[in-house]
Design a protein around this motif. Structure first.
Motif, PDB file in Angstrom:
ATOM      1  N   LEU A   1      15.231  48.799  24.915  1.00 22.95           N
ATOM      2  CA  LEU A   1      14.136  49.637  24.421  1.00 22.95           C
ATOM      3  C   LEU A   1      14.220  49.885  22.915  1.00 22.95           C
ATOM      4  N   SER A   2      15.359  49.597  22.333  1.00 18.04           N
ATOM      5  CA  SER A   2      15.551  49.869  20.907  1.00 18.04           C
ATOM      6  C   SER A   2      15.080  48.722  20.025  1.00 18.04           C
ATOM      7  N   GLY A   3      14.807  47.568  20.600  1.00 20.86           N
ATOM      8  CA  GLY A   3      14.297  46.437  19.842  1.00 20.86           C
ATOM      9  C   GLY A   3      15.387  45.537  19.299  1.00 20.86           C
ATOM     10  N   GLU A   4      14.973  44.583  18.511  1.00 13.71           N
ATOM     11  CA  GLU A   4      15.898  43.632  17.906  1.00 13.71           C
ATOM     12  C   GLU A   4      16.727  44.317  16.830  1.00 13.71           C
ATOM     13  N   ILE A   5      17.860  43.727  16.564  1.00 14.02           N
ATOM     14  CA  ILE A   5      18.738  44.241  15.518  1.00 14.02           C
ATOM     15  C   ILE A   5      18.606  43.350  14.294  1.00 14.02           C
ATOM     16  N   THR A   6      18.415  43.990  13.155  1.00 14.14           N
ATOM     17  CA  THR A   6      18.421  43.312  11.871  1.00 14.14           C
ATOM     18  C   THR A   6      19.658  43.795  11.133  1.00 14.14           C
ATOM     19  N   GLY A   7      20.322  42.901  10.423  1.00 14.39           N
ATOM     20  CA  GLY A   7      21.489  43.327   9.677  1.00 14.39           C
ATOM     21  C   GLY A   7      22.122  42.208   8.898  1.00 14.39           C
ATOM     22  N   HIS A   8      23.166  42.564   8.169  1.00 15.90           N
ATOM     23  CA  HIS A   8      23.842  41.592   7.324  1.00 15.90           C
ATOM     24  C   HIS A   8      25.241  42.095   6.998  1.00 15.90           C
ATOM     25  N   VAL A   9      26.185  41.161   6.894  1.00 20.10           N
ATOM     26  CA  VAL A   9      27.529  41.489   6.411  1.00 20.10           C
ATOM     27  C   VAL A   9      27.554  41.107   4.937  1.00 20.10           C
ATOM     28  N   ASP A  10      27.737  42.106   4.076  1.00 19.16           N
ATOM     29  CA  ASP A  10      27.698  41.895   2.628  1.00 19.16           C
ATOM     30  C   ASP A  10      29.054  41.514   2.047  1.00 19.16           C
ATOM     31  N   ALA A  11      30.132  42.006   2.656  1.00 17.82           N
ATOM     32  CA  ALA A  11      31.477  41.747   2.130  1.00 17.82           C
ATOM     33  C   ALA A  11      32.457  41.600   3.279  1.00 17.82           C
ATOM     34  N   PHE A  12      33.367  40.650   3.144  1.00 23.91           N
ATOM     35  CA  PHE A  12      34.448  40.522   4.122  1.00 23.91           C
ATOM     36  C   PHE A  12      35.667  39.960   3.399  1.00 23.91           C
ATOM     37  N   ASN A  13      36.667  40.809   3.289  1.00 23.97           N
ATOM     38  CA  ASN A  13      37.940  40.414   2.681  1.00 23.97           C
ATOM     39  C   ASN A  13      39.018  41.361   3.179  1.00 23.97           C
ATOM     40  N   GLU A  14      40.228  41.231   2.639  1.00 22.42           N
ATOM     41  CA  GLU A  14      41.339  42.046   3.121  1.00 22.42           C
ATOM     42  C   GLU A  14      41.162  43.535   2.807  1.00 22.42           C
ATOM     43  N   ASN A  15      40.260  43.877   1.880  1.00 25.76           N
ATOM     44  CA  ASN A  15      40.051  45.271   1.496  1.00 25.76           C
ATOM     45  C   ASN A  15      38.957  45.971   2.292  1.00 25.76           C
ATOM     46  N   ARG A  16      37.939  45.210   2.709  1.00 25.48           N
ATOM     47  CA  ARG A  16      36.850  45.836   3.456  1.00 25.48           C
ATOM     48  C   ARG A  16      35.930  44.801   4.079  1.00 25.48           C
TER      49      ARG A  16
ATOM     50  N   ASN B   1      27.573  49.341  41.132  1.00 21.58           N
ATOM     51  CA  ASN B   1      26.670  50.191  41.885  1.00 21.58           C
ATOM     52  C   ASN B   1      25.340  49.447  41.985  1.00 21.58           C
ATOM     53  N   PRO B   2      24.969  48.937  43.175  1.00 23.29           N
ATOM     54  CA  PRO B   2      23.774  48.083  43.280  1.00 23.29           C
ATOM     55  C   PRO B   2      22.477  48.786  42.917  1.00 23.29           C
ATOM     56  N   GLY B   3      22.418  50.104  43.025  1.00 25.59           N
ATOM     57  CA  GLY B   3      21.178  50.805  42.716  1.00 25.59           C
ATOM     58  C   GLY B   3      20.952  51.054  41.245  1.00 25.59           C
ATOM     59  N   ILE B   4      21.994  50.983  40.438  1.00 24.45           N
ATOM     60  CA  ILE B   4      21.857  51.346  39.023  1.00 24.45           C
ATOM     61  C   ILE B   4      20.948  50.390  38.270  1.00 24.45           C
ATOM     62  N   GLU B   5      21.007  49.098  38.602  1.00 22.18           N
ATOM     63  CA  GLU B   5      20.146  48.139  37.906  1.00 22.18           C
ATOM     64  C   GLU B   5      18.675  48.423  38.166  1.00 22.18           C
ATOM     65  N   GLY B   6      18.335  48.772  39.399  1.00 23.82           N
ATOM     66  CA  GLY B   6      16.946  49.103  39.723  1.00 23.82           C
ATOM     67  C   GLY B   6      16.481  50.373  39.029  1.00 23.82           C
ATOM     68  N   ILE B   7      17.334  51.372  39.019  1.00 26.92           N
ATOM     69  CA  ILE B   7      16.983  52.641  38.367  1.00 26.92           C
ATOM     70  C   ILE B   7      16.793  52.433  36.870  1.00 26.92           C
ATOM     71  N   VAL B   8      17.748  51.747  36.247  1.00 25.66           N
ATOM     72  CA  VAL B   8      17.645  51.488  34.809  1.00 25.66           C
ATOM     73  C   VAL B   8      16.413  50.634  34.521  1.00 25.66           C
ATOM     74  N   GLY B   9      16.173  49.609  35.342  1.00 24.81           N
ATOM     75  CA  GLY B   9      14.992  48.765  35.157  1.00 24.81           C
ATOM     76  C   GLY B   9      13.698  49.553  35.213  1.00 24.81           C
ATOM     77  N   MET B  10      13.632  50.524  36.137  1.00 21.86           N
ATOM     78  CA  MET B  10      12.439  51.363  36.238  1.00 21.86           C
ATOM     79  C   MET B  10      12.253  52.189  34.961  1.00 21.86           C
ATOM     80  N   TYR B  11      13.337  52.788  34.479  1.00 21.50           N
ATOM     81  CA  TYR B  11      13.233  53.597  33.261  1.00 21.50           C
ATOM     82  C   TYR B  11      12.893  52.748  32.041  1.00 21.50           C
ATOM     83  N   VAL B  12      13.375  51.521  32.005  1.00 16.50           N
ATOM     84  CA  VAL B  12      13.022  50.623  30.910  1.00 16.50           C
ATOM     85  C   VAL B  12      11.523  50.331  30.946  1.00 16.50           C
ATOM     86  N   LYS B  13      10.985  50.009  32.138  1.00 17.31           N
ATOM     87  CA  LYS B  13       9.546  49.738  32.267  1.00 17.31           C
ATOM     88  C   LYS B  13       8.705  50.932  31.842  1.00 17.31           C
TER      89      LYS B  13
END
Length: 160
Positions: A64-79, A2-14
């Motif tokens: 609008l939500s900003g950068e994401i900060t995070g970390h993966v603490d564990a990764f194995n077959e259990n979780r 939809n060509p208009g959606i980018e303009g509409i979203v851009g306006m709301y972001v501004k």
């Protein structure tokens, strides 16, 4: 697309209209949910347009939500566990996408409470996630990728 959606979203972001974008997303998702094929009619094209619109709207919300900060603490077959939050909107929960060998295997939300996050002033502490891989799915060699909001890679590793 939809060509208009980018303009509409851009306006709301501004304008910083995060609430409006979230309402737009809910509305488009509602329309998408109503696209049920019948014996004589397919909504494939309409569904494609709505999904494309949702991608643009989600990108606006995330900008609008900003950068994401995070970390993966564990990764194995259990979780697979860690945490993630938006710097500018710690009240908004981050979607976590998990991939095994390039295939999307799970989507979870980083909304579980961890006291250590609260003590470290990481929002309200409700930013943790845990995913339990299905039995037998975490088999080396495995390319594991954990993405926050499908844009920031929190972990990319080959498990041998």
């Amino acid at each position: 697309m939809n060509p208009g959606i980018e303009g509409i979203v851009g306006m709301y972001v501004k304008l910083g209209e995060l609430d409006t974008l979230e309402r737009m997303k809910e509305h488009r998702q509602g329309l998408l949910d109503q696209c049920v094929d019948t014996e004589h009619f397919s909504f494939d094209v309409t569904r494609s347009i709505y999904r494309s619109d949702l991608d643009v709207i989600e990108a606006g919300i995330e900008s609008l939500s900003g950068e994401i900060t995070g970390h993966v603490d564990a990764f194995n077959e259990n979780r697979i566990a860690g945490w993630a939050l938006y710097d500018q909107r710690p009240d908004k929960r981050v979607r976590i996408d998990i991939y095994f060998n390039g295939d999307h295997v799970a989507e979870v939300v980083a909304d579980q409470f961890r006291n250590d996050l609260l003590k470290l002033n990481k929002g309200d502490g409700h930013h943790a996630f845990v995913f339990v891989p299905p039995s037998g799915s975490f088999q080396p060699p495995l390319e594991l990728e954990v993405r926050a909001a499908n844009r920031k890679v929190l972990k990319a590793v080959t498990v041998e």
